[in-house]
Write an enzyme that holds these catalytic residues in place. Sequence first.
Site, PDB file in Angstrom:
ATOM      1  N   HIS A 178     111.182  63.702  61.525  1.00  0.00           N
ATOM      2  CA  HIS A 178     110.167  62.672  61.376  1.00  0.00           C
ATOM      3  C   HIS A 178     110.247  61.664  62.526  1.00  0.00           C
ATOM      4  CE1 HIS A 178     108.396  59.152  58.920  1.00  0.00           C
ATOM      5  NE2 HIS A 178     107.418  59.897  59.377  1.00  0.00           N
ATOM      6  N   ASP A 215      99.851  67.441  82.176  1.00  0.00           N
ATOM      7  CA  ASP A 215      99.309  68.168  83.320  1.00  0.00           C
ATOM      8  C   ASP A 215     100.407  68.635  84.263  1.00  0.00           C
ATOM      9  OD1 ASP A 215      99.842  66.000  85.261  1.00  0.00           O
ATOM     10  OD2 ASP A 215      98.192  64.955  84.273  1.00  0.00           O
TER      11      ASP A 215
END
Length: 123
Positions: A20, A28
Site C-alpha cells: 500500500h 519516456d
Amino acid sequence: MKKTGVMNSNISRVIADMGHMDWLGVGDAGTPVPAETEKIDLSVRPGLPSFIDYITTFRACLEQIKTENPKQLEAIKRTVPNVEIEFIPHSELKKDLKSSKAFIRTGEETPYSNVILESGVVF
C-alpha cells in the site's frame, strides 16, 4: 506461462512485491533514472512502446504534462477516467523516482510523458 494482465516478468514481479502506497514510475525514453531505482527498459525503438500503452494498465500522477503535452494528458484522462491525478513539478518527480520500487522506460518521445503510480489496497 502467464496469459493475461501484465505479461512482462520483471514488471509482474515488481507489482506483486508492492504494498500500500508504494510507487512505480513509468516514463519516456529520456527520463533520468536514479542509480538506486531498478530500471525496466522496454523501449524497442522511438515511440515503441508508447507511454499511453502502459497507462491503460496503470494509474497516474503527473505535472508539466498539462502545458507541455496536453494531448497526452487528455489520452490519460480518457484511459483512466475515474482516477485521481495529483500534479507535481517535474523536478520533484525525478527526485521521487529514488523512492520508487522501479521505473519502466518506454520508447515514448513526447515531453513530460512520465508518471509515478501509487499502489492502493484491495480492502
